[in-house]
Design a protein around this motif. Structure first.
Motif, PDB file in Angstrom:
ATOM      1  N   LEU A 111       0.854  -1.188   0.000  1.00 21.73           N
ATOM      2  CA  LEU A 111       0.000   0.000   0.000  1.00 21.73           C
ATOM      3  C   LEU A 111       0.890   1.237   0.000  1.00 21.73           C
ATOM      4  N   VAL A 112       0.796   2.018  -1.067  1.00 15.74           N
ATOM      5  CA  VAL A 112       1.639   3.201  -1.274  1.00 15.74           C
ATOM      6  C   VAL A 112       0.830   4.459  -0.963  1.00 15.74           C
ATOM      7  N   PHE A 113       1.470   5.415  -0.312  1.00 22.76           N
ATOM      8  CA  PHE A 113       0.869   6.722  -0.064  1.00 22.76           C
ATOM      9  C   PHE A 113       1.667   7.753  -0.850  1.00 22.76           C
ATOM     10  N   ASN A 114       1.046   8.342  -1.864  1.00 22.61           N
ATOM     11  CA  ASN A 114       1.675   9.387  -2.670  1.00 22.61           C
ATOM     12  C   ASN A 114       1.161  10.754  -2.220  1.00 22.61           C
ATOM     13  N   HIS A 115       2.092  11.679  -2.031  1.00 25.81           N
ATOM     14  CA  HIS A 115       1.750  13.019  -1.557  1.00 25.81           C
ATOM     15  C   HIS A 115       2.343  14.034  -2.546  1.00 25.81           C
ATOM     16  N   TYR A 116       1.511  14.457  -3.500  1.00 29.60           N
ATOM     17  CA  TYR A 116       1.931  15.430  -4.505  1.00 29.60           C
ATOM     18  C   TYR A 116       1.655  16.838  -3.999  1.00 29.60           C
ATOM     19  N   VAL A 117       2.612  17.732  -4.216  1.00 24.76           N
ATOM     20  CA  VAL A 117       2.375  19.140  -3.915  1.00 24.76           C
ATOM     21  C   VAL A 117       3.274  19.964  -4.835  1.00 24.76           C
ATOM     22  N   ASN A 118       2.729  21.024  -5.397  1.00 25.66           N
ATOM     23  CA  ASN A 118       3.479  21.882  -6.313  1.00 25.66           C
ATOM     24  C   ASN A 118       4.025  23.064  -5.515  1.00 25.66           C
ATOM     25  N   PHE A 125       8.034  16.100  -5.789  1.00 23.25           N
ATOM     26  CA  PHE A 125       7.035  15.164  -6.276  1.00 23.25           C
ATOM     27  C   PHE A 125       5.770  15.938  -6.600  1.00 23.25           C
ATOM     28  N   SER A 126       5.704  16.491  -7.821  1.00 22.44           N
ATOM     29  CA  SER A 126       4.542  17.277  -8.225  1.00 22.44           C
ATOM     30  C   SER A 126       3.839  16.684  -9.437  1.00 22.44           C
ATOM     31  N   GLN A 127       4.501  15.751 -10.137  1.00 23.80           N
ATOM     32  CA  GLN A 127       3.914  15.138 -11.325  1.00 23.80           C
ATOM     33  C   GLN A 127       4.604  13.806 -11.584  1.00 23.80           C
ATOM     34  N   ASP A 165      -9.686  16.318  -2.835  1.00 21.80           N
ATOM     35  CA  ASP A 165     -10.411  16.680  -4.055  1.00 21.80           C
ATOM     36  C   ASP A 165      -9.406  17.058  -5.135  1.00 21.80           C
ATOM     37  N   CYS A 166      -9.673  16.622  -6.355  1.00 15.80           N
ATOM     38  CA  CYS A 166      -8.804  17.004  -7.472  1.00 15.80           C
ATOM     39  C   CYS A 166      -9.630  17.091  -8.750  1.00 15.80           C
ATOM     40  N   PRO A 167     -10.289  18.245  -8.959  1.00 14.97           N
ATOM     41  CA  PRO A 167     -10.997  18.420 -10.231  1.00 14.97           C
ATOM     42  C   PRO A 167     -10.011  18.414 -11.388  1.00 14.97           C
ATOM     43  N   MET A 168     -10.494  18.128 -12.568  1.00 19.07           N
ATOM     44  CA  MET A 168      -9.637  17.942 -13.732  1.00 19.07           C
ATOM     45  C   MET A 168      -8.723  19.143 -13.965  1.00 19.07           C
ATOM     46  N   GLU A 169      -9.219  20.363 -13.703  1.00 15.34           N
ATOM     47  CA  GLU A 169      -8.407  21.558 -13.951  1.00 15.34           C
ATOM     48  C   GLU A 169      -7.244  21.691 -12.974  1.00 15.34           C
ATOM     49  N   ASN A 170      -7.238  20.868 -11.914  1.00 15.41           N
ATOM     50  CA  ASN A 170      -6.137  20.891 -10.942  1.00 15.41           C
ATOM     51  C   ASN A 170      -5.029  19.902 -11.298  1.00 15.41           C
ATOM     52  N   GLY A 171      -5.080  19.365 -12.499  1.00 17.08           N
ATOM     53  CA  GLY A 171      -4.073  18.369 -12.877  1.00 17.08           C
ATOM     54  C   GLY A 171      -4.506  16.995 -12.429  1.00 17.08           C
ATOM     55  N   ARG A 231      -2.287  16.857  -3.289  1.00 15.13           N
ATOM     56  CA  ARG A 231      -3.051  15.678  -3.685  1.00 15.13           C
ATOM     57  C   ARG A 231      -2.450  14.467  -2.977  1.00 15.13           C
ATOM     58  N   ARG A 232      -3.259  13.806  -2.174  1.00 19.85           N
ATOM     59  CA  ARG A 232      -2.814  12.606  -1.481  1.00 19.85           C
ATOM     60  C   ARG A 232      -3.672  11.435  -1.930  1.00 19.85           C
ATOM     61  N   VAL A 233      -3.007  10.360  -2.310  1.00 17.98           N
ATOM     62  CA  VAL A 233      -3.711   9.181  -2.811  1.00 17.98           C
ATOM     63  C   VAL A 233      -2.951   7.935  -2.394  1.00 17.98           C
ATOM     64  N   MET A 234      -3.693   6.904  -2.015  1.00 14.52           N
ATOM     65  CA  MET A 234      -3.097   5.624  -1.665  1.00 14.52           C
ATOM     66  C   MET A 234      -3.370   4.627  -2.793  1.00 14.52           C
ATOM     67  N   TYR A 235      -2.347   3.870  -3.167  1.00 13.34           N
ATOM     68  CA  TYR A 235      -2.494   2.838  -4.189  1.00 13.34           C
ATOM     69  C   TYR A 235      -2.071   1.488  -3.637  1.00 13.34           C
ATOM     70  N   PHE A 236      -2.781   0.455  -4.015  1.00 10.27           N
ATOM     71  CA  PHE A 236      -2.310  -0.901  -3.764  1.00 10.27           C
ATOM     72  C   PHE A 236      -2.488  -1.728  -5.032  1.00 10.27           C
ATOM     73  N   PRO A 237      -1.656  -2.766  -5.219  1.00  5.48           N
ATOM     74  CA  PRO A 237      -1.769  -3.574  -6.421  1.00  5.48           C
ATOM     75  C   PRO A 237      -2.645  -4.807  -6.213  1.00  5.48           C
ATOM     76  N   ILE A 238      -3.308  -5.214  -7.254  1.00  4.35           N
ATOM     77  CA  ILE A 238      -3.893  -6.552  -7.333  1.00  4.35           C
ATOM     78  C   ILE A 238      -3.008  -7.344  -8.276  1.00  4.35           C
ATOM     79  N   VAL A 239      -2.467  -8.444  -7.794  1.00  4.52           N
ATOM     80  CA  VAL A 239      -1.430  -9.177  -8.513  1.00  4.52           C
ATOM     81  C   VAL A 239      -1.866 -10.609  -8.769  1.00  4.52           C
TER      82      VAL A 239
END
Length: 270
Positions: free
Chosen positions: A122-129, A135-137, A166-172, A237-245
């Motif tokens: 389980l990965v926690f990505n924390h993007y900030v410009n 880590f912005s993109q 929240d991340c509307p499309m115009e926010n990247g 933008r903070r998002v958690m990802y996990f894989p299904i393998v």
């Protein structure tokens, strides 16, 4: 490919429409998967673990390097944590949600499972410009080449994202190329320059994401993360990802070596 933008609600079983949609486009977007209260609890857990790891001077977890940056005050922060649920009872329990297990049926069965202690967990990505952020993109890439670097056959996999801001499309944010999960393996690997190419594509699709949403994409699907046009707090933008393998069970632990692609990434990923 003509794209029909839809969002769905995920229950304990996928509907035929949801399966068909994912098969056609290679990704699917589920609204309001977790409550706003749960979103806050998950963010608090991630930042609690981040603080503990910073204080302990940890720079790798199970062989996977962490990604560091600095906050707006110049203090160190971890912008990519991995195997997070191994250090949080709350997040470990989350991965047992029967609705998440329903996602196993999106790809043909081959010992399909949630990879809590495989890949990067389980990965926690924390993007900030911001000026101090590293880590912005993230450039165009697929998730499949990692298997090749490990000398393994490319198996189907999914990446499941739990969105905490929240991340509307115009926010990247997340951009996908629908249908590219069905390309030849050569194009899965070489359609674009993996991680280096940040250029918009005329066929890309952006998503209007709210905190609590869930997204799922095929590991063969070309996707990227667009930089936010705003700076500071509005860009967070903070998002958690996990894989299904699939396939052979390959857990990682404190003795695991750092995969070569992470060392290569330091040379090519900006």
């Amino acid at each position: 490919m003509d794209f029909d933008a839809k969002t769905f609600t995920l229950g304990e079983q996928l509907t035929p429409e949801q399966k068909a949609y994912f098969d056609q486009y290679g990704f699917i977007h589920f609204k309001n998967f977790i409550s706003k209260e749960t979103v806050e609890a998950f963010k608090n857990e991630a930042h609690r673990v981040e603080k503990e790891w910073l204080e302990a001077g940890i720079d790798k977890m199970n062989g996977i390097p962490l990604k560091f940056g600095k906050d707006e005050k110049g203090n160190p922060m971890i912008q990519r944590l991995c195997f997070l649920s191994q250090h949080s009872a709350i997040l470990h329990e989350y991965l047992q949600d029967p609705r998440l297990k329903a996602l196993l049926t999106l790809i043909p069965n081959n010992a399909n499972r949630i990879g809590e202690d495989e890949k990067d967990g389980l990965v926690f990505n924390h993007y900030v410009n911001a000026d101090n952020s590293k880590f912005s993109q993230m450039g165009w890439h697929t998730d499949s080449p990692r298997d090749l670097f490990l000398g393994q056959k490319i198996l189907k996999m999914l990446n499941v994202g739990t969105h905490l801001d929240d991340c509307p499309m115009e926010n990247g944010g997340l951009r996908v190329l629908p249908g590219t999960h069905k390309l030849s393996k050569m194009k899965v690997l070489f359609l674009k320059k993996q991680f280096i190419d940040h250029n918009p594509d005329k066929n890309e699709v952006g998503l209007n994401i709210e905190a609590g949403d869930l997204t799922v994409h095929d590991g063969d699907l070309w996707h990227r993360v667009e930089v936010c046009p705003f700076t500071g707090e509005k860009s967070r933008r903070r998002v958690m990802y996990f894989p299904i393998v699939q396939g052979k069970y390959q857990p990682k632990d404190e003795k695991s070596k750092t995969p070569f692609y992470h060392k290569l990434g330091k040379l090519v990923v900006k």
